[in-house]
Design a protein around this motif. Structure first.
Motif, PDB file in Angstrom:
ATOM      1  N   ARG A 171      36.491  33.371 -35.466  1.00  0.00           N
ATOM      2  CA  ARG A 171      35.115  33.729 -35.383  1.00  0.00           C
ATOM      3  C   ARG A 171      34.786  34.717 -36.530  1.00  0.00           C
ATOM      4  O   ARG A 171      33.724  34.544 -37.356  1.00  0.00           O
ATOM      5  N   VAL A 172      35.572  35.567 -37.054  1.00  0.00           N
ATOM      6  CA  VAL A 172      35.375  36.444 -38.340  1.00  0.00           C
ATOM      7  C   VAL A 172      35.442  35.494 -39.374  1.00  0.00           C
ATOM      8  O   VAL A 172      34.456  35.842 -40.196  1.00  0.00           O
ATOM      9  N   ASP A 173      35.980  34.487 -39.565  1.00  0.00           N
ATOM     10  CA  ASP A 173      36.048  33.605 -40.478  1.00  0.00           C
ATOM     11  C   ASP A 173      34.605  32.875 -40.672  1.00  0.00           C
ATOM     12  O   ASP A 173      33.929  33.062 -41.784  1.00  0.00           O
ATOM     13  N   GLN A 174      34.156  32.454 -39.785  1.00  0.00           N
ATOM     14  CA  GLN A 174      32.857  31.887 -39.529  1.00  0.00           C
ATOM     15  C   GLN A 174      31.713  32.886 -39.850  1.00  0.00           C
ATOM     16  O   GLN A 174      30.720  32.655 -40.338  1.00  0.00           O
ATOM     17  N   ILE A 175      31.804  34.266 -39.411  1.00  0.00           N
ATOM     18  CA  ILE A 175      30.983  35.121 -39.485  1.00  0.00           C
ATOM     19  C   ILE A 175      30.950  35.707 -41.195  1.00  0.00           C
ATOM     20  O   ILE A 175      29.824  35.659 -41.774  1.00  0.00           O
TER      21      ILE A 175
END
Length: 90
Positions: free
Chosen positions: A46-50
């Motif tokens: 999710r950090v990557d997506q953010i």
């Protein structure tokens, strides 16, 4: 302790909660608010997506001047025990 600095990053690059939530396919921005407040911490994917979302949605001039980095969004601070706190108090 892991510190997720989403609030600061959103402010730096002018990204609104609702825009970030929409980009991530969320129904509302409540999860983004929980990330910002520290109530919840996102998983690494999710950090990557953010980070992708901020690069896409953020102010292009600011992103060019101050590129977004993982360390700009996530910070490690050692956990301090009560004993350590007492030994450093004056």
């Amino acid at each position: 302790m892991i510190i997720f600095k989403l609030k600061e990053v959103q402010a730096r690059y002018n990204v609104r909660n609702i825009d970030l939530a929409e980009y991530l396919g969320l129904k509302s921005d409540s999860l983004i608010s929980e990330y910002r407040s520290g109530t919840k911490t996102p998983k690494l994917d999710r950090v990557d997506q953010i980070m992708d979302a901020i690069r896409k949605l953020g102010n292009k001039e600011k992103l060019a001047l101050y590129p977004l980095t993982f360390s700009g969004l996530v910070e490690y601070r050692p956990n301090i025990t009560e004993t350590e706190k007492e030994s450093t108090s004056f």
